[in-house]
Design a protein around this motif. Sequence first.
Motif, mmCIF file in Angstrom:
data_model
loop_
_atom_site.group_PDB
_atom_site.id
_atom_site.type_symbol
_atom_site.label_atom_id
_atom_site.label_comp_id
_atom_site.label_asym_id
_atom_site.label_seq_id
_atom_site.Cartn_x
_atom_site.Cartn_y
_atom_site.Cartn_z
ATOM 1 N N HIS A 282 0.818 -1.204 0.000
ATOM 2 C CA HIS A 282 0.000 0.000 0.000
ATOM 3 C C HIS A 282 0.857 1.262 0.000
ATOM 4 N N GLY A 283 0.508 2.174 -0.886
ATOM 5 C CA GLY A 283 1.199 3.451 -0.943
ATOM 6 C C GLY A 283 2.497 3.443 -1.705
ATOM 7 N N ALA A 284 2.913 2.276 -2.193
ATOM 8 C CA ALA A 284 4.177 2.188 -2.930
ATOM 9 C C ALA A 284 3.971 2.586 -4.388
ATOM 10 N N SER A 285 4.951 3.273 -4.937
ATOM 11 C CA SER A 285 4.925 3.585 -6.363
ATOM 12 C C SER A 285 5.321 2.337 -7.146
ATOM 13 N N ARG A 286 5.111 2.379 -8.453
ATOM 14 C CA ARG A 286 5.542 1.248 -9.276
ATOM 15 C C ARG A 286 7.029 0.976 -9.105
ATOM 16 N N GLU A 287 7.806 2.050 -9.073
ATOM 17 C CA GLU A 287 9.254 1.886 -8.937
ATOM 18 C C GLU A 287 9.609 1.234 -7.610
ATOM 19 N N GLU A 288 8.947 1.660 -6.541
ATOM 20 C CA GLU A 288 9.229 1.092 -5.219
ATOM 21 C C GLU A 288 8.826 -0.382 -5.159
ATOM 22 N N GLN A 312 18.038 -25.253 -15.555
ATOM 23 C CA GLN A 312 17.239 -24.208 -16.182
ATOM 24 C C GLN A 312 16.094 -23.790 -15.258
ATOM 25 N N PHE A 313 15.842 -22.494 -15.193
ATOM 26 C CA PHE A 313 14.812 -21.949 -14.315
ATOM 27 C C PHE A 313 13.857 -21.066 -15.119
ATOM 28 N N LYS A 314 12.619 -21.002 -14.664
ATOM 29 C CA LYS A 314 11.671 -20.038 -15.208
ATOM 30 C C LYS A 314 11.351 -19.016 -14.128
ATOM 31 N N PHE A 315 11.270 -17.758 -14.560
ATOM 32 C CA PHE A 315 10.940 -16.657 -13.655
ATOM 33 C C PHE A 315 9.754 -15.921 -14.251
ATOM 34 N N ILE A 316 8.623 -15.958 -13.548
ATOM 35 C CA ILE A 316 7.370 -15.405 -14.059
ATOM 36 C C ILE A 316 7.025 -14.150 -13.263
ATOM 37 N N HIS A 317 6.841 -13.045 -13.971
ATOM 38 C CA HIS A 317 6.467 -11.790 -13.310
ATOM 39 C C HIS A 317 5.130 -11.338 -13.877
ATOM 40 N N ARG A 318 4.116 -11.286 -13.029
ATOM 41 C CA ARG A 318 2.808 -10.806 -13.469
ATOM 42 C C ARG A 318 2.853 -9.300 -13.702
ATOM 43 N N GLN A 319 2.273 -8.872 -14.827
ATOM 44 C CA GLN A 319 2.093 -7.444 -15.072
ATOM 45 C C GLN A 319 0.753 -7.080 -14.430
ATOM 46 N N HIS A 320 0.804 -6.745 -13.148
ATOM 47 C CA HIS A 320 -0.413 -6.526 -12.374
ATOM 48 C C HIS A 320 -0.095 -5.462 -11.337
ATOM 49 N N GLN A 321 -0.843 -4.368 -11.368
ATOM 50 C CA GLN A 321 -0.570 -3.224 -10.510
ATOM 51 C C GLN A 321 0.855 -2.716 -10.708
ATOM 52 N N SER A 322 1.336 -2.896 -11.936
ATOM 53 C CA SER A 322 2.672 -2.421 -12.277
ATOM 54 C C SER A 322 2.723 -2.253 -13.793
ATOM 55 N N GLY A 323 3.874 -1.871 -14.318
ATOM 56 C CA GLY A 323 4.012 -1.650 -15.754
ATOM 57 C C GLY A 323 5.028 -2.596 -16.365
ATOM 58 N N ALA A 324 4.689 -3.156 -17.529
ATOM 59 C CA ALA A 324 5.550 -4.159 -18.152
ATOM 60 C C ALA A 324 6.907 -3.580 -18.534
ATOM 61 N N LYS A 325 6.901 -2.368 -19.065
ATOM 62 C CA LYS A 325 8.168 -1.779 -19.520
ATOM 63 C C LYS A 325 9.107 -1.545 -18.346
ATOM 64 N N GLU A 326 8.554 -1.039 -17.247
ATOM 65 C CA GLU A 326 9.386 -0.814 -16.057
ATOM 66 C C GLU A 326 9.931 -2.135 -15.513
ATOM 67 N N ILE A 327 9.091 -3.162 -15.561
ATOM 68 C CA ILE A 327 9.523 -4.475 -15.078
ATOM 69 C C ILE A 327 10.688 -4.986 -15.920
ATOM 70 N N ALA A 328 10.545 -4.910 -17.238
ATOM 71 C CA ALA A 328 11.585 -5.422 -18.130
ATOM 72 C C ALA A 328 12.905 -4.706 -17.907
ATOM 73 N N GLU A 329 12.834 -3.401 -17.686
ATOM 74 C CA GLU A 329 14.066 -2.632 -17.469
ATOM 75 C C GLU A 329 14.688 -2.982 -16.121
ATOM 76 N N LYS A 330 13.857 -3.075 -15.087
ATOM 77 C CA LYS A 330 14.376 -3.346 -13.756
ATOM 78 C C LYS A 330 14.968 -4.744 -13.660
ATOM 79 N N PHE A 331 14.355 -5.705 -14.345
ATOM 80 C CA PHE A 331 14.767 -7.108 -14.222
ATOM 81 C C PHE A 331 15.674 -7.545 -15.373
ATOM 82 N N LYS A 332 16.390 -6.597 -15.946
ATOM 83 C CA LYS A 332 17.236 -6.907 -17.103
ATOM 84 C C LYS A 332 18.247 -8.004 -16.799
ATOM 85 N N ALA A 333 18.783 -8.009 -15.590
ATOM 86 C CA ALA A 333 19.780 -9.033 -15.242
ATOM 87 C C ALA A 333 19.165 -10.429 -15.277
ATOM 88 N N VAL A 334 17.896 -10.529 -14.881
ATOM 89 C CA VAL A 334 17.215 -11.822 -14.934
ATOM 90 C C VAL A 334 16.912 -12.187 -16.382
#
Length: 683
Positions: A282-288, A312-334
């Motif tokens: 609650h109260g967190a921005s997308r970035e936070e 081999q591993f799978k990492f699943i990130h739901r685009q929910h209450q957040s933005g896909a583009k921001e997720i992709a940029e933040k999780f670039k290492a993954v």
Amino acid sequence: MQFALQDLQIALGDRYVEVNPPGNDAPNITLQIDTLTHLSEEGFSIRKEANRIVVTGYDEAGLMYGTLELVEQIKLYGLEGVKPMVRNPYLEMRGPKFNIPLDVRTPSYTDVSDAAQYNIPHIWDFSFWKDYIDTMARYRYNYISLWSLHPFPSLVKVTGYEEVALDDVQRSTVEWKENYNLMAIGFDAPEILENVEVLKRITIDEKIEFWKKVMAYGKRRNIDFHIITWNIFDYGTQGKYGITDDRNNEITKDYFRKSIEQLFVTYPDLAGIGLTTGENMHGASREEKENWAYDTYAKGILDVAKEMPERQFKFIHRQHQSGAKEIAEKFKAVVDADNVEFLFCFKYAKAHVYSATKQPYHEDANYLEQIEGMKTLWGLRNDDTFYFRWGAPDFTREFINNLPYEDVAKGIYFGSDQWIWGRDFLTKNPLTPNQIEVSKHWYQWLLWGRLSYDPTITNERFKGLLAHKFKGINADKLFSAWQNASMVYPLTTGFHWGSLDFQWYIEGCKSRPKQAENETGFHDVNRFISLGVHPKSGNQSIPDYVKMVSNGSTTTLKTPLQVSEELMNVSNSALNVLEEFKATDSRELQFTLNDIKTVSFLGKYYAYKIEGATYLALFRNSNKKEYQDLAVKALENALDFWKQYVHQAMLQNHNPLWTNRVGIVDWIQITEWVKQDIEIAKQ
């Protein structure tokens, strides 16, 4: 292959020969793996050479599917009628969404409901998972996603946080409230945790061995397991070591990061981890939100990926209450990690897959532009069919073919947030006590699994399956009746569109009270006027229809009265066919026919309700008495068919039902609310 061969031996019966050397005149079946073919992973071919049948799989999974296809053809057409074919999977990942009620201390989103409370002990019964996994393999599902708010205390011992691990399996004996927080907060209220019963005495080490066994069994059926969570929840930790749900708590971050790593260290057959940000932030921005997720889940998966470079591993990130583009940029290492496959997950149809075969929500979010070709699991939520058997192949096929596919579709998950697809507890005098839900609802689950693997399967094949399951019936007529009745769900929900699970449940005509705009949660005739239509349904809303009538214009959309007529037509068509079926000794067939009849009555209820709501809105706009008379008459007819619906439903189903998203569904109580619609129209 042993699994598939057992089915083949049963299908062949007396004709089964373990060894049939080349050159023998008897039919010969050859099963082989060949990676140097035009097949892809999980693909297979069946070809006939004189008196010889050759099943070729690209890999063991493909050979299993090919053998299961051969088994089905032998059952339907005989050995001599086997048809050559080549098939590769249309969608790579095909799996259920399974909200898993592990323990009162580590709940799922669905735990505050009858379905979850009943199924907690079955989750810890290996015979359930054996039956479930075998069934899902036959339907061509290849992964299972287990969804939990915070599963780690019930699944792993985390180094440095060993005391968090939970022994035993507990269930609360509290007198539950009807409605709990929609964001899954407060499931650890004192009255819940202080009133418990121990369902199973089991140590955390024994729990770990249990889940290792379950995952290994899944692997032998080409079914991977993934664990997906909502965040930040600390259920089960009870504040130990200073763990809280504060996103700035460094201890919590460390605990989550080490828990992710420990899951994979503990379970060699665990394929992946998934997460949702935002449910308890609650109260967190997308970035936070994404910073926290990266510091915990991303770093955890990167730790273990580095530690196990051969895995081999799978990492699943739901685009929910957040933005896909921001997720992709933040999780670039993954995304860039060599042995981690990063997948997005998108709630494609909100909570109602049974609404329309085209969905707008990825378009509204500019989702495809944001992900720039990254792979996605499309989330197909079914918060509609819990009681009654559903089966409309044409709808399912069209829906799957309309999914955004090229370059982005990794697969689907199909499941519910209001329901645990565990063991059946609703059926009175069941044929098989504690039947697994995916067997009770076999046709629905088969359709979504098989058509996701191969959307070219024709209706003739499904008619053949019905004829084989229900000996002696007219399969064409059963197919038609079942499909027509099943269309009651999308026709109604496509018109009366409450997009989220707590906004609409069709089998009870209910939502939460706020969304119904009244104190009961029942969607009365006023709400049927005010609630809008699904954006891709092609339907016109009642207010827009009234405006159109007032100004004398026209529309290319389906008017409310046309939707009402269509509902009436599919319901009557199903009921007319049912009249041709004679009494049967098959209880499974009788259950199915009863469900078709029940849903057809429900369809006629909604047909008259939409008609009544439309005329009532016309009356309020024009003050013409004839419109009011028509509204009252339609709503009186609606009441008659609601009563028939309830009578038919209660012949074989328990009532009431407590759900986690719309509360108690009591058909008897709802009947009183249905009566009030008539009074609303008269006033």
